[in-house]
Design a protein around this motif. Structure first.
Motif, PDB file in Angstrom:
ATOM      1  N   ARG A   1       0.840  -1.207   0.000  1.00 33.62           N
ATOM      2  CA  ARG A   1       0.000   0.000   0.000  1.00 33.62           C
ATOM      3  C   ARG A   1       0.871   1.252   0.000  1.00 33.62           C
ATOM      4  O   ARG A   1       0.630   2.184  -0.766  1.00 33.62           O
ATOM      5  N   ASP A   2       1.888   1.262   0.846  1.00 28.66           N
ATOM      6  CA  ASP A   2       2.813   2.401   0.884  1.00 28.66           C
ATOM      7  C   ASP A   2       3.506   2.596  -0.463  1.00 28.66           C
ATOM      8  O   ASP A   2       3.682   3.725  -0.909  1.00 28.66           O
TER       9      ASP A   2
ATOM     10  N   ARG B   1       2.333   1.696  -3.449  1.00 25.96           N
ATOM     11  CA  ARG B   1       1.345   2.224  -4.401  1.00 25.96           C
ATOM     12  C   ARG B   1       1.151   3.724  -4.182  1.00 25.96           C
ATOM     13  O   ARG B   1       1.136   4.499  -5.133  1.00 25.96           O
ATOM     14  N   GLU B   2       1.018   4.098  -2.909  1.00 27.50           N
ATOM     15  CA  GLU B   2       0.828   5.511  -2.592  1.00 27.50           C
ATOM     16  C   GLU B   2       2.028   6.330  -3.058  1.00 27.50           C
ATOM     17  O   GLU B   2       1.876   7.400  -3.645  1.00 27.50           O
TER      18      GLU B   2
ATOM     19  N   SER C   1      -8.753   4.783  -3.192  1.00 26.19           N
ATOM     20  CA  SER C   1      -8.550   4.095  -1.915  1.00 26.19           C
ATOM     21  C   SER C   1      -7.351   4.667  -1.158  1.00 26.19           C
ATOM     22  O   SER C   1      -7.211   4.462   0.039  1.00 26.19           O
ATOM     23  N   HIS C   2      -6.505   5.414  -1.863  1.00 22.16           N
ATOM     24  CA  HIS C   2      -5.342   6.054  -1.243  1.00 22.16           C
ATOM     25  C   HIS C   2      -5.596   7.540  -0.971  1.00 22.16           C
ATOM     26  O   HIS C   2      -5.140   8.069   0.039  1.00 22.16           O
TER      27      HIS C   2
END
Length: 193
Positions: free
Chosen positions: A11-12, A14-15, A52-53
């Motif tokens: 997730r990090d 992707r962000e 979602s981010h």
């Protein structure tokens, strides 16, 4: 590494990729070219993944701005040469600030012009913004009364921002930048303190 740790890392990542891509597009084409759809196409994520981010584009701009404040704080801190006089340190910080504004126009716009939702001078102000302000305060404090040092720093910052914006948009003559900075530092350092 557990599943939750791996998911958090992904997730990090992707962000981070979203922020890096937004900044790259803005630097190449300007912020008008940075849209959720364009970002989704560039990084090959669906728009719902981006949402979602980040709730919206302003939050992405805010994430880019936070990066910029971190970079600016470091540059301003490095600009202060320990062996120089307080006035020279103020001059060096002022020059570094303007160089930053001219060398990174899209980043500067994210930090100071575009909506971001970032909160300045509040209890929840992000550390990067506090560090940038602190770097400026460090060069203004020698000339200011303790009670007015923060206000004088805000005024110094506002003057630098005004000079940057006016020059960036062709409203004042670039050839006189050094003279304007010298006058600004003289007003701050020689203002009866």
């Amino acid at each position: 590494m557990g599943i939750s740790e791996r998911k958090a890392r992904e997730r990090d990542e992707r962000e981070r990729r979203i922020v890096v891509t937004a900044r790259a597009i803005a630097e190449r084409e300007g912020w008008a070219a940075v849209t959720i759809r364009r970002l989704a196409d560039e990084i090959e994520y669906s728009q719902p993944v981006l949402y979602s981010h980040f709730q919206n584009r302003d939050e992405i701009v805010g994430a880019v701005a936070l990066e910029g404040f971190g970079e600016l704080a470091e540059l301003l801190g490095d600009a202060r040469r320990p062996a120089s006089t307080p006035a020279e340190q103020a001059q060096d910080v002022a020059c570094t600030y303007l160089d930053f504004a001219f060398e990174r126009p899209a980043l500067y716009d994210a930090m100071f012009v575009l909506p971001t939702g970032l909160r300045f001078a509040r209890s929840d102000t992000p550390a990067q913004l506090r560090a940038t302000f602190g770097a400026m305060l460090a060069v203004i404090a020698p000339f200011a009364d303790e009670a007015t040092a923060e206000t004088e720093t805000e005024t110094f910052w506002a003057a630098l921002h005004g000079l940057a914006q006016l020059e960036r948009h062709g409203r004042i003559r670039p050839a006189f930048r050094a003279i304007r900075l010298a006058l600004l530092v003289e007003m701050i350092s020689g203002g009866g303190h």
